[in-house]
Enzyme design. Sequence first.
Site, PDB file in Angstrom:
ATOM      1  N   SER A 158       4.403   0.172   9.723  1.00  0.00           N
ATOM      2  CA  SER A 158       5.558   1.049   9.894  1.00  0.00           C
ATOM      3  C   SER A 158       5.726   1.394  11.381  1.00  0.00           C
ATOM      4  O   SER A 158       5.816   0.481  12.191  1.00  0.00           O
ATOM      5  CB  SER A 158       5.381   2.293   9.019  1.00  0.00           C
ATOM      6  OG  SER A 158       6.579   2.996   8.917  1.00  0.00           O
ATOM      7  N   ARG A 227      10.747  15.668   4.038  1.00  0.00           N
ATOM      8  CA  ARG A 227       9.639  14.824   3.563  1.00  0.00           C
ATOM      9  C   ARG A 227       9.944  14.240   2.182  1.00  0.00           C
ATOM     10  O   ARG A 227       9.595  13.102   1.881  1.00  0.00           O
ATOM     11  CB  ARG A 227       8.341  15.625   3.525  1.00  0.00           C
ATOM     12  CG  ARG A 227       7.118  14.821   3.110  1.00  0.00           C
ATOM     13  CD  ARG A 227       6.904  13.626   4.033  1.00  0.00           C
ATOM     14  NE  ARG A 227       5.604  12.979   3.793  1.00  0.00           N
ATOM     15  CZ  ARG A 227       5.162  11.938   4.451  1.00  0.00           C
ATOM     16  NH1 ARG A 227       5.901  11.402   5.410  1.00  0.00           N
ATOM     17  NH2 ARG A 227       3.989  11.425   4.190  1.00  0.00           N
ATOM     18  N   ASP A 313       9.615  -2.922  -0.361  1.00  0.00           N
ATOM     19  CA  ASP A 313       9.957  -1.949   0.689  1.00  0.00           C
ATOM     20  C   ASP A 313      11.483  -1.790   0.770  1.00  0.00           C
ATOM     21  O   ASP A 313      12.198  -2.757   1.041  1.00  0.00           O
ATOM     22  CB  ASP A 313       9.403  -2.468   2.022  1.00  0.00           C
ATOM     23  CG  ASP A 313       9.494  -1.449   3.158  1.00  0.00           C
ATOM     24  OD1 ASP A 313      10.265  -0.483   3.038  1.00  0.00           O
ATOM     25  OD2 ASP A 313       8.778  -1.640   4.163  1.00  0.00           O
ATOM     26  N   HIS A 346       7.473   0.824   0.606  1.00  0.00           N
ATOM     27  CA  HIS A 346       7.058   0.817   2.014  1.00  0.00           C
ATOM     28  C   HIS A 346       5.597   1.245   2.185  1.00  0.00           C
ATOM     29  O   HIS A 346       4.854   0.652   2.954  1.00  0.00           O
ATOM     30  CB  HIS A 346       7.995   1.751   2.781  1.00  0.00           C
ATOM     31  CG  HIS A 346       7.667   1.884   4.225  1.00  0.00           C
ATOM     32  ND1 HIS A 346       7.818   0.847   5.115  1.00  0.00           N
ATOM     33  CD2 HIS A 346       7.173   2.941   4.937  1.00  0.00           C
ATOM     34  CE1 HIS A 346       7.448   1.256   6.320  1.00  0.00           C
ATOM     35  NE2 HIS A 346       7.045   2.509   6.238  1.00  0.00           N
ATOM     36  N   ASP A 347       5.193   2.300   1.466  1.00  0.00           N
ATOM     37  CA  ASP A 347       3.822   2.813   1.603  1.00  0.00           C
ATOM     38  C   ASP A 347       2.778   1.870   1.019  1.00  0.00           C
ATOM     39  O   ASP A 347       1.581   2.184   1.062  1.00  0.00           O
ATOM     40  CB  ASP A 347       3.684   4.200   0.960  1.00  0.00           C
ATOM     41  CG  ASP A 347       3.913   5.326   1.969  1.00  0.00           C
ATOM     42  OD1 ASP A 347       3.897   5.040   3.186  1.00  0.00           O
ATOM     43  OD2 ASP A 347       4.104   6.471   1.542  1.00  0.00           O
TER      44      ASP A 347
HETATM   45  C1  ACO Z   1      -0.533   6.003   8.303  1.00  0.00           C
HETATM   46  C2  ACO Z   1      -0.184   7.351   7.759  1.00  0.00           C
HETATM   47  O1  ACO Z   1       0.542   7.986   8.344  1.00  0.00           O
HETATM   48  S1  ACO Z   1      -0.756   7.867   6.337  1.00  0.00           S
HETATM   49  C3  ACO Z   1      -1.468   9.311   6.618  1.00  0.00           C
HETATM   50  C4  ACO Z   1      -0.532  10.323   6.353  1.00  0.00           C
HETATM   51  N1  ACO Z   1      -0.630  10.818   5.032  1.00  0.00           N
HETATM   52  C5  ACO Z   1       0.439  10.849   4.269  1.00  0.00           C
HETATM   53  O2  ACO Z   1       1.454  10.303   4.577  1.00  0.00           O
HETATM   54  C6  ACO Z   1       0.282  11.695   3.024  1.00  0.00           C
HETATM   55  C7  ACO Z   1       1.464  11.540   2.181  1.00  0.00           C
HETATM   56  N2  ACO Z   1       1.077  10.729   1.098  1.00  0.00           N
HETATM   57  C8  ACO Z   1       1.405   9.478   1.036  1.00  0.00           C
HETATM   58  O3  ACO Z   1       2.163   8.971   1.824  1.00  0.00           O
HETATM   59  C9  ACO Z   1       0.806   8.779  -0.133  1.00  0.00           C
HETATM   60  O4  ACO Z   1       0.059   9.743  -0.838  1.00  0.00           O
HETATM   61  C10 ACO Z   1      -0.117   7.643   0.225  1.00  0.00           C
HETATM   62  C11 ACO Z   1       0.765   6.489   0.629  1.00  0.00           C
HETATM   63  C12 ACO Z   1      -1.036   7.949   1.366  1.00  0.00           C
HETATM   64  C13 ACO Z   1      -0.963   7.321  -0.984  1.00  0.00           C
HETATM   65  O5  ACO Z   1      -0.139   7.070  -2.091  1.00  0.00           O
HETATM   66  P1  ACO Z   1      -0.700   7.176  -3.601  1.00  0.00           P
HETATM   67  O6  ACO Z   1      -2.154   6.917  -3.617  1.00  0.00           O
HETATM   68  O7  ACO Z   1       0.181   6.334  -4.445  1.00  0.00           O
HETATM   69  O8  ACO Z   1      -0.503   8.673  -3.906  1.00  0.00           O
HETATM   70  P2  ACO Z   1       0.792   9.404  -4.445  1.00  0.00           P
HETATM   71  O9  ACO Z   1       1.977   9.124  -3.586  1.00  0.00           O
HETATM   72  O10 ACO Z   1       0.938   9.104  -5.881  1.00  0.00           O
HETATM   73  O11 ACO Z   1       0.426  10.913  -4.261  1.00  0.00           O
HETATM   74  C14 ACO Z   1      -0.716  11.434  -4.814  1.00  0.00           C
HETATM   75  C15 ACO Z   1      -0.660  12.952  -4.747  1.00  0.00           C
HETATM   76  O12 ACO Z   1       0.477  13.433  -5.459  1.00  0.00           O
HETATM   77  C16 ACO Z   1       0.051  14.306  -6.503  1.00  0.00           C
HETATM   78  N3  ACO Z   1       0.900  14.104  -7.657  1.00  0.00           N
HETATM   79  C17 ACO Z   1       0.983  13.012  -8.423  1.00  0.00           C
HETATM   80  N4  ACO Z   1       1.853  13.210  -9.410  1.00  0.00           N
HETATM   81  C18 ACO Z   1       2.336  14.460  -9.271  1.00  0.00           C
HETATM   82  C19 ACO Z   1       3.268  15.238  -9.998  1.00  0.00           C
HETATM   83  N5  ACO Z   1       3.902  14.765 -11.062  1.00  0.00           N
HETATM   84  N6  ACO Z   1       3.511  16.487  -9.568  1.00  0.00           N
HETATM   85  C20 ACO Z   1       2.884  16.984  -8.497  1.00  0.00           C
HETATM   86  N7  ACO Z   1       1.984  16.277  -7.763  1.00  0.00           N
HETATM   87  C21 ACO Z   1       1.706  15.031  -8.159  1.00  0.00           C
HETATM   88  C22 ACO Z   1      -1.368  13.895  -6.790  1.00  0.00           C
HETATM   89  O13 ACO Z   1      -2.100  14.947  -7.399  1.00  0.00           O
HETATM   90  C23 ACO Z   1      -1.892  13.566  -5.417  1.00  0.00           C
HETATM   91  O14 ACO Z   1      -2.213  14.756  -4.746  1.00  0.00           O
HETATM   92  P3  ACO Z   1      -3.319  14.782  -3.564  1.00  0.00           P
HETATM   93  O15 ACO Z   1      -2.761  13.886  -2.487  1.00  0.00           O
HETATM   94  O16 ACO Z   1      -3.393  16.202  -3.159  1.00  0.00           O
HETATM   95  O17 ACO Z   1      -4.568  14.245  -4.160  1.00  0.00           O
HETATM   96  N1  HSE Z   2       3.905   7.542   4.582  1.00  0.00           N
HETATM   97  C1  HSE Z   2       3.566   7.134   5.915  1.00  0.00           C
HETATM   98  C2  HSE Z   2       4.368   5.970   6.362  1.00  0.00           C
HETATM   99  C3  HSE Z   2       5.770   6.265   6.778  1.00  0.00           C
HETATM  100  O1  HSE Z   2       6.279   5.160   7.444  1.00  0.00           O
HETATM  101  C4  HSE Z   2       3.648   8.281   6.868  1.00  0.00           C
HETATM  102  O2  HSE Z   2       4.040   9.364   6.463  1.00  0.00           O
HETATM  103  O3  HSE Z   2       3.268   8.113   8.012  1.00  0.00           O
END
Ligand code: ACO
Ligand code: HSE
Length: 400
Positions: A158, A227, A313, A346-347
């Site tokens: 990304s 977000r 994506d 995308h993620d």
């Molecule tokens: C390179 C980077 O920038 S990444 C580092 C930055 N971090 C982020 O961007 C965090 C934002 N999260 C994300 O983008 C995603 O979680 C990812 C891509 C990192 C991982 O995706 P996945 O493993 O598929 O997780 P998903 O998107 O399903 O989210 C899981 C979370 O949602 C919560 N969730 C799932 N379903 C629900 C629901 N129905 N209601 C409320 N919360 C929910 C889970 O409990 C989990 O919570 P936690 O993160 O506190 O453990």
């Molecule tokens: N979900 C990732 C990728 C966005 O491009 C982030 O928040 O950084």
Amino acid sequence: MVVTFFPGFRWRPQLKLAQVATPEQPLDLVQGGCLEQVTVAYETYGQLSEGHDNVILVAHALTGDSHPAAHDQYDEQGWWEPLIGPGRPLDTTRFFVICANVLGGCQGTTGPSSLEPATGKPYGMRFPEITVKDMVRVQKRLLDILGIEHLSLVVGGSMGGMQAVQWAVDYPGFVDAAIVIAAPGYSSPQAIAYNRVGRQAVTLDPAWQNGDYYGSPGPKQGLAAARALGMITYQSELSMAYKFGRRTRAGQFEIENYLDYQGEGMVKRFDANSYLYLLRALDLFDIGTGYSSYEAALARIDARVLVVGVSSDILYPPHQQEELAKAMRQAGVYTDFAIIDSPHGHDGFLIDFHLLRPILTNFINKVLPVSAAVPIRQWIKFRASSMAYLGARLVPDVSV
Ligand SMILES: CC(=O)SCCNC(=O)CCNC(=O)[C@H](O)C(C)(C)COP(=O)(O)OP(=O)(O)OC[C@H]1O[C@@H](n2cnc3c(N)ncnc32)[C@H](O)[C@@H]1OP(=O)(O)O
Ligand SMILES: N[C@@H](CCO)C(=O)O
């Protein structure tokens, strides 16, 4: 040293800080501004070789940070954990891996929540406009300070992928290889449109106060809405149908609960002004900027490049990576191209590690054979020390 003011900034024991711009050596920016103080927060993994010739730079995405992996068993897991470490594609028994928080971020590197030297107050919207090219220049200054004159590889997804290709274009000769994942060669009007609405969600929140909200709760609702919109573009119809269907809980569809949850999480960990500035940097991204044409920019590359798309994506669809890879090949650049067949949108580059792992490993072993990156004696030393560290557990070998 001016350290980031944002309250969500989490200090980590392994975090290091470097001052890459000072009043004596300010940072002139592509869009015309200038910064007289720039601090960079970065983390490193593995050992720098004696010849400083085993360095991989990992570039993070929009809301990522300098912590792609844990440093030891007690440390928090990072956002690219399965890809970095002994025996993993970015093998820390062989390579010295560096990851830095980007310019404009809020996890230790100077950004809009940092104190403006002239006033001693957070910059807010007085922070100058930044671009991906500026982020890369800041990383180059960090490497200069660390005495690193060459990169074996720069890799990211990304916004991290944008930085990787920007590196290859801006510093030919400095970079042996680049891996560009889920990133385009320029931001499409559709991607800019998403970002526009995300920014509006923040700036229309009365608590935004033209960016001068530090010391008050700030635009929590606006940032959460931004977000939520972002998360929609990072996923896919299939992943949402699979994860949430039309199920309801507490009077809302589960997808609504999920978006609320992700919005709340974002408010705790990210600065709203950083979000605005980084989205703008994404909008402005066009690898041709500063060169006579897009093609001329790509023709500068002498790194070997792997471009990877994610099949589902919708933000930077795989045809955009295909277009980039084709343009690189037409410009005479050694370019490999792959699409990972992921339902996660995308993620996918942060989720489907089992698909990324072999693609990355094969490319790295092909373009960076062991002898090219590390003198063999040194490599054996790294291997031996990592075996000892792992309690002599067998580490999968790389092909020589
Ligand atoms: C390179 C980077 O920038 S990444 C580092 C930055 N971090 C982020 O961007 C965090 C934002 N999260 C994300 O983008 C995603 O979680 C990812 C891509 C990192 C991982 O995706 P996945 O493993 O598929 O997780 P998903 O998107 O399903 O989210 C899981 C979370 O949602 C919560 N969730 C799932 N379903 C629900 C629901 N129905 N209601 C409320 N919360 C929910 C889970 O409990 C989990 O919570 P936690 O993160 O506190 O453990
Ligand atoms: N979900 C990732 C990728 C966005 O491009 C982030 O928040 O950084």
